[in-house]
Structure formats: C-alpha cells, structure tokens
Design a protein around this motif. Structure first.
Motif, mmCIF file in Angstrom:
data_model
loop_
_atom_site.group_PDB
_atom_site.id
_atom_site.type_symbol
_atom_site.label_atom_id
_atom_site.label_comp_id
_atom_site.label_asym_id
_atom_site.label_seq_id
_atom_site.Cartn_x
_atom_site.Cartn_y
_atom_site.Cartn_z
ATOM 1 N N GLU A 55 0.859 -1.183 -0.069
ATOM 2 C CA GLU A 55 0.088 0.139 0.017
ATOM 3 C C GLU A 55 0.785 1.260 0.062
ATOM 4 O O GLU A 55 1.224 1.831 1.218
ATOM 5 N N LEU A 56 1.450 1.478 -1.106
ATOM 6 C CA LEU A 56 2.558 2.394 -1.354
ATOM 7 C C LEU A 56 2.028 3.955 -1.070
ATOM 8 O O LEU A 56 2.821 4.728 -0.370
ATOM 9 N N ALA A 57 0.704 4.288 -1.348
ATOM 10 C CA ALA A 57 0.355 5.761 -0.944
ATOM 11 C C ALA A 57 0.147 5.735 0.522
ATOM 12 O O ALA A 57 0.565 6.912 0.903
ATOM 13 N N ALA A 58 -0.306 5.015 1.127
ATOM 14 C CA ALA A 58 -0.634 5.021 2.560
ATOM 15 C C ALA A 58 0.857 4.958 3.259
ATOM 16 O O ALA A 58 0.959 5.723 4.299
ATOM 17 N N ALA A 59 1.696 4.111 2.664
ATOM 18 C CA ALA A 59 3.315 4.449 3.332
ATOM 19 C C ALA A 59 3.778 5.552 3.153
ATOM 20 O O ALA A 59 4.251 6.269 4.042
ATOM 21 N N GLU A 60 3.516 6.237 2.028
ATOM 22 C CA GLU A 60 4.076 7.482 1.784
ATOM 23 C C GLU A 60 3.612 8.517 2.864
ATOM 24 O O GLU A 60 4.313 9.299 3.217
ATOM 25 N N ARG A 61 2.376 8.465 2.973
ATOM 26 C CA ARG A 61 1.638 9.678 3.868
ATOM 27 C C ARG A 61 2.291 9.473 5.203
ATOM 28 O O ARG A 61 2.645 10.326 5.875
ATOM 29 N N HIS A 62 2.725 8.157 5.736
ATOM 30 C CA HIS A 62 2.911 7.843 7.105
ATOM 31 C C HIS A 62 4.209 8.284 7.091
ATOM 32 O O HIS A 62 4.867 9.002 8.022
ATOM 33 N N PHE A 63 5.206 7.906 6.132
ATOM 34 C CA PHE A 63 6.720 8.348 6.168
ATOM 35 C C PHE A 63 6.819 9.806 6.030
ATOM 36 O O PHE A 63 7.580 10.347 6.958
ATOM 37 N N GLU A 64 6.008 10.499 5.324
ATOM 38 C CA GLU A 64 6.120 11.858 5.297
ATOM 39 C C GLU A 64 5.611 12.535 6.517
ATOM 40 O O GLU A 64 6.212 13.360 6.943
ATOM 41 N N THR A 65 4.554 11.846 7.299
ATOM 42 C CA THR A 65 3.942 12.433 8.456
ATOM 43 C C THR A 65 5.277 12.395 9.584
ATOM 44 O O THR A 65 5.676 13.198 10.350
ATOM 45 N N SER A 66 5.867 11.097 9.486
ATOM 46 C CA SER A 66 7.149 10.789 10.562
ATOM 47 C C SER A 66 8.258 12.015 10.439
ATOM 48 O O SER A 66 8.818 12.472 11.125
ATOM 49 N N LEU A 67 8.582 12.303 8.923
ATOM 50 C CA LEU A 67 9.490 13.263 8.414
ATOM 51 C C LEU A 67 9.072 14.629 9.113
ATOM 52 O O LEU A 67 9.826 15.155 10.098
ATOM 53 N N ALA A 68 7.848 14.856 8.668
ATOM 54 C CA ALA A 68 7.389 16.331 9.356
ATOM 55 C C ALA A 68 7.374 16.334 10.937
ATOM 56 O O ALA A 68 7.716 17.398 11.521
ATOM 57 N N LEU A 69 7.014 15.216 11.696
ATOM 58 C CA LEU A 69 6.939 15.269 12.992
ATOM 59 C C LEU A 69 8.454 15.372 13.485
ATOM 60 O O LEU A 69 8.810 16.481 14.347
ATOM 61 N N ARG A 70 9.419 14.767 13.057
ATOM 62 C CA ARG A 70 10.763 14.776 13.485
ATOM 63 C C ARG A 70 11.538 16.136 13.283
ATOM 64 O O ARG A 70 12.190 16.704 14.115
ATOM 65 N N GLU A 71 11.069 16.773 12.109
ATOM 66 C CA GLU A 71 11.332 18.182 11.849
ATOM 67 C C GLU A 71 11.079 18.986 12.716
ATOM 68 O O GLU A 71 11.600 19.991 13.264
ATOM 69 N N THR A 72 9.963 19.180 13.141
ATOM 70 C CA THR A 72 9.087 19.834 13.877
ATOM 71 C C THR A 72 9.731 19.743 15.369
ATOM 72 O O THR A 72 10.016 20.602 16.358
ATOM 73 N N ALA A 73 10.178 18.624 15.704
ATOM 74 C CA ALA A 73 10.651 18.282 17.038
ATOM 75 C C ALA A 73 12.173 18.640 17.302
ATOM 76 O O ALA A 73 12.889 18.362 18.273
ATOM 77 N N VAL A 74 12.618 18.925 15.952
ATOM 78 C CA VAL A 74 14.157 19.188 15.867
ATOM 79 C C VAL A 74 14.788 17.838 16.127
ATOM 80 O O VAL A 74 15.821 17.944 16.798
ATOM 81 N N PHE A 75 14.246 16.745 15.948
ATOM 82 C CA PHE A 75 14.938 15.472 16.029
ATOM 83 C C PHE A 75 15.915 15.077 14.660
ATOM 84 O O PHE A 75 15.171 14.349 13.943
ATOM 85 N N VAL A 76 16.898 15.896 14.682
ATOM 86 C CA VAL A 76 17.750 15.904 13.505
ATOM 87 C C VAL A 76 18.284 14.705 13.069
ATOM 88 O O VAL A 76 17.994 14.079 11.774
#
Length: 134
Positions: A55-76
């Motif tokens: 389920e590549l579209a769903a995987a992409e949404r989740h991976f992008e959300t993870s990246l956004a959360l990590r950037e927001t948290a400054v978890f470099v």
C-alpha cells in the motif's frame, strides 16, 4: 509501551497487522500528549506495515508524517532516517533516482552530525543502488 509491543509484532514476528494496531494506538496517544518523537516512530512503523502490504500511497503518507514530526521536534538524526524510509518507498515504487536523492539527503544530515559509521553505511547503500541502476 504500546509502541514497543508493536515493535515485537513488527520486527520480530513480522505480524504487521497486529503491530499496526499497537502503533496506531501509540501514535494517537503520543499526538494527544504532544510527544512528537514517539509519534514519529509510531507513524513511521505504520508506514512500514503499509509498505509490506504493498500500500504505497498509505506508506508514503505515514513516512512523510514521520519526517514532518521529526523536523518539528528538531530530532535531526531521526529526520535522516525518515529520509531513508522514504528512499525505501521510492525503491518499492521502482524510482531509484528519487531513492538516491533521499539517501543523499539523509547522508548530508548525518555528515553534519559527524556520524561517520552511518555515513559509510549510506555510502554503501548509494553504491549498491548505482550498481542496480547501471
């Protein structure tokens, strides 16, 4: 704790469906309590479950959300590995050029952090990817 239970099902048992239940609960709880790093891990593993299911579209949404959360948290360092997950997705989509771009993004972050062993690991992934494309 919910996230770690999910990891047992995910990583050890390869039971992604059961793992996803725990990761979803962990994600919601982490978001409710503004624990962005924990949320980023839980949603990333939801992405892996979707990736395993094709389920590549769903995987992409989740991976992008993870990246956004990590950037927001400054978890470099975590952001670097979010890029690696996105590279895995691009390989599943048979898009090696985009996968290589994502790996280079991760490499740049880890190089700035002076994480030589991880930079070397990414160099190996990039070299293998180049051989695969050639």
């Amino acid at each position: 704790s919910l996230f770690h239970i999910g990891l047992v099902y995910d990583v050890i048992r390869k039971d992604y469906e059961t793992a996803a239940e725990y990761h979803e609960q962990a994600y919601q709880l982490a978001i409710d309590h503004e624990a962005l790093v924990v949320a980023s891990y839980a949603v990333r593993h939801l992405g892996f479950a979707h990736l395993a299911a094709g389920e590549l579209a769903a995987a992409e949404r989740h991976f992008e959300t993870s990246l956004a959360l990590r950037e927001t948290a400054v978890f470099v360092p975590g952001a670097a590995f979010a890029w690696v997950a996105l590279a895995q997705l691009e390989m599943a989509k048979e898009n090696p050029a985009c996968a290589a771009d994502h790996l280079r993004q991760a490499r740049a972050i880890l190089q700035r952090l002076d994480a030589a062993p991880r930079v070397a690991w990414l160099d190996g992934l990039l070299a293998a990817l180049q051989k695969e494309v050639a």
